[in-house]
Every structure is written in C-alpha cells, then in structure tokens.
Design a protein around this motif. Structure first.
Motif: not given
Length: 143
Positions: A56-57, A59, A68-71, A73, A75, A78, A81, A112
């Motif tokens: 879901t989240k 890195r 990429l670090d989806e936690c 803001t 990036n 992406d 999905r 996160c």
C-alpha cells in the motif's frame, strides 16, 4: 622583406590558422561526444511486479539510491497500480550494468511512520532486458 621571410610568415600564419580551426572542431566534437554519452547513460525503465501487488505504501531503491518513498509528499516516480501487472516507469534513468542491478522494495505499512517497515523484495544481480522499439530503448525488469 625577402621572399624567404614572407614564406616563413605565411607558413606560420597557415599553421596558426589550422590550429585555431582544429580547436573549434574539437569543441564541437566534444559537444557531440557529450550528447552521445548522455544518450548512452540514461534510458527509460519499466519495472513490473509479476503475480503480486506493490505494498500500500512502498519505498523503492535501486543500487542503494532512493527512487520512491510513498510516505514522502514529493516523488519523481510513482507506482501504476491500475495495470496488471503493476509497474513503475522511470524516464531517463541511468543505464544499468549487467550483474550490478540491486533492487529493494520496503513495505512501509498502510500508515506511514507506524514502525512496521518490512522487506517486501530485496535482490542483488537482478536480471533485466534492454528492449529497442523504433528509435527508443527501454530497460525491462520483471520481478
């Protein structure tokens, strides 16, 4: 002035002009070589996650570089999905070296910062293909 002195001056002038002319060509050649190097050092990538879904989240790191670090803001890349298989596309990323591709994907948990980070995927020497379609080449990685 004598004819010999005039010939020497003309010869020296010719050599000087030739050197200046070659210097300009080297600058252009250097620019051309730099453009070729830029084309060779970056390529579009597509990383597919076969048979699984990304966390879901997540890195994502390649060769210990955070992509990429989806936690966070902002990036540059992406995760898509909405496709099957899910994938990450990266434009103009560095060209991988055979046998030197290291990929790590960390599950950051759905919230996160909850401390539940766990390794989702980690592998050294990840195989990849470079596929050429028309004038464009792309690195394809199937995980």
């Amino acid at each position: 002035m004598s004819i010999i002195k005039n010939l020497k001056i003309a010869g020296i002038s010719t050599v000087f002009l030739a050197l200046v002319s070659c210097g300009n060509k080297d600058s252009n050649s250097s620019d051309d070589r730099q453009e070729q190097r830029d084309r060779i050092t970056s390529i579009d990538w597509k990383i597919y996650l076969q048979g699984r879904s990304f966390p879901t989240k997540a890195r994502v790191e390649i060769n210990d570089t955070l992509l990429l670090d989806e936690c966070m803001t902002k990036n540059q890349f992406d995760i898509d999905r909405s496709t099957d298989p899910q994938s990450i596309s990266m434009e103009a990323y560095s060209v991988p070296t055979e046998g030197a591709l290291k990929i790590a994907i960390t599950d950051l948990g759905s919230h996160c910062g909850d401390g539940d980070d766990s390794v989702f995927f980690a592998q050294d020497n990840v195989p990849f293909d470079i596929v050429k379609t028309g004038r464009k080449s792309e690195v394809i990685v199937n995980l």
